[in-house]
Scaffold this active site. Sequence first.
Site, PDB file in Angstrom:
ATOM      1  N   LYS A  12       0.847  -1.205   0.000  1.00 22.81           N
ATOM      2  CA  LYS A  12       0.000   0.000   0.000  1.00 22.81           C
ATOM      3  C   LYS A  12       0.887   1.261   0.000  1.00 22.81           C
ATOM      4  CE  LYS A  12      -3.632  -2.711   2.107  1.00 22.81           C
ATOM      5  NZ  LYS A  12      -4.839  -2.763   2.960  1.00 22.81           N
ATOM      6  N   HIS A  97      -8.396  -2.932  -6.072  1.00 26.00           N
ATOM      7  CA  HIS A  97      -8.365  -3.043  -4.617  1.00 26.00           C
ATOM      8  C   HIS A  97      -9.500  -2.184  -4.045  1.00 26.00           C
ATOM      9  CE1 HIS A  97      -7.133  -2.837  -0.444  1.00 26.00           C
ATOM     10  NE2 HIS A  97      -6.383  -3.892  -0.688  1.00 26.00           N
ATOM     11  N   GLU A 167     -11.367 -10.121  -0.917  1.00 22.78           N
ATOM     12  CA  GLU A 167     -11.028  -9.327   0.265  1.00 22.78           C
ATOM     13  C   GLU A 167     -12.297  -8.696   0.824  1.00 22.78           C
ATOM     14  OE1 GLU A 167      -6.500  -8.270  -0.129  1.00 22.78           O
ATOM     15  OE2 GLU A 167      -7.756  -6.570  -0.649  1.00 22.78           O
ATOM     16  N   GLY A 173      -7.409  -4.536   7.188  1.00 21.33           N
ATOM     17  CA  GLY A 173      -6.705  -3.667   8.119  1.00 21.33           C
ATOM     18  C   GLY A 173      -7.392  -3.517   9.469  1.00 21.33           C
ATOM     19  N   SER A 212      -6.562  -8.842   6.719  1.00 19.33           N
ATOM     20  CA  SER A 212      -6.018  -9.156   8.045  1.00 19.33           C
ATOM     21  C   SER A 212      -5.411 -10.552   8.157  1.00 19.33           C
ATOM     22  CB  SER A 212      -7.077  -8.935   9.124  1.00 19.33           C
ATOM     23  OG  SER A 212      -7.455  -7.573   9.179  1.00 19.33           O
TER      24      SER A 212
HETATM   25  C1  G2H Z   1      -6.343  -6.084   2.351  1.00 17.27           C
HETATM   26  C2  G2H Z   1      -5.037  -6.599   2.780  1.00 17.27           C
HETATM   27  C3  G2H Z   1      -4.074  -6.656   1.608  1.00 17.27           C
HETATM   28  P1  G2H Z   1      -4.485  -6.196   5.338  1.00 17.27           P
HETATM   29  O1  G2H Z   1      -6.208  -4.769   1.815  1.00 17.27           O
HETATM   30  O2  G2H Z   1      -4.563  -6.288   0.358  1.00 17.27           O
HETATM   31  O3  G2H Z   1      -4.549  -5.733   3.776  1.00 17.27           O
HETATM   32  O4  G2H Z   1      -3.799  -7.533   5.336  1.00 17.27           O
HETATM   33  O5  G2H Z   1      -3.682  -5.127   6.016  1.00 17.27           O
HETATM   34  O6  G2H Z   1      -5.890  -6.316   5.826  1.00 17.27           O
END
Ligand code: G2H
Length: 249
Positions: A12, A97, A167, A173, A212
């Site tokens: 990110k 995303h 996701e 997050g 997460s």
């Molecule tokens: C979801 C993920 C990776 P995280 O955005 O794309 O982020 O693992 O920090 O939830």
Amino acid sequence: PGIRPLVAGNWKMNGTSASLNELRMIGNGFMSGLDAETEALVCVPATLLAHAAEILSRTPVHAGGEDCHTKESGAYTGCISAEMLKDAGASHVIVGHSECREQRGEDDATVQAKASAAWRAGLVAIICIGETQQQREAGATLDVLSRQVDGSVPPSATPSNTIIAYEPVWAIGTGLTPTAADVAEAHAHIREKLSEKLGSVAAKVRILYGGSVKPSNAVELLGVRNVDGALVGGASLKAADFLAIAEAY
Ligand code: G2H
């Protein structure tokens, strides 16, 4: 069975040249001992991509981009094309995303055009889909996923040019994760929709889980049927965590 799992990092808007040492440690981790059955990728900010690709070139880990424009070049100030990512050493790019969908108003048609742009440049497209908390609470999760597969995945997608990442937006997050049963249901549904759209090749398209993922839940989440890897955000910033997740396979 038959599908090589992929553990992909998504940095990110994190990381400066000082962070490249974590990337070196990730590369070294995959060189020494980690199961060669698992493919690895780290998607980094465009400013780090050329450095990352150079560092990882001596390792089995790929470098990728986090987003791309639909066009190859032109008057699009501040934007980066898939061809530019490829030129900087990327093999993959994340498109659609939820942060891009939400913060920049990206719709399914744009995401689909970005996936096609990725292919045009010779990149693998990682197409993200997932429901919001409101949609989940309304019982609309599977409908949302159907609509996103229909709208975001180009009809000519193949297992070699496309990866899907499920996701759930509310799990991103936040430290919250869906139950294994919820993940199984969503991934099975995505597989079915892909089969309707792409035919028999859909069986080999990788469907990653993201949201997460961390060392403490990786074994459970990655053990779910139809989960062919992980897209890891926060936990990909620390080499030790990312390597521990990859070891869950
Ligand atoms: C979801 C993920 C990776 P995280 O955005 O794309 O982020 O693992 O920090 O939830």
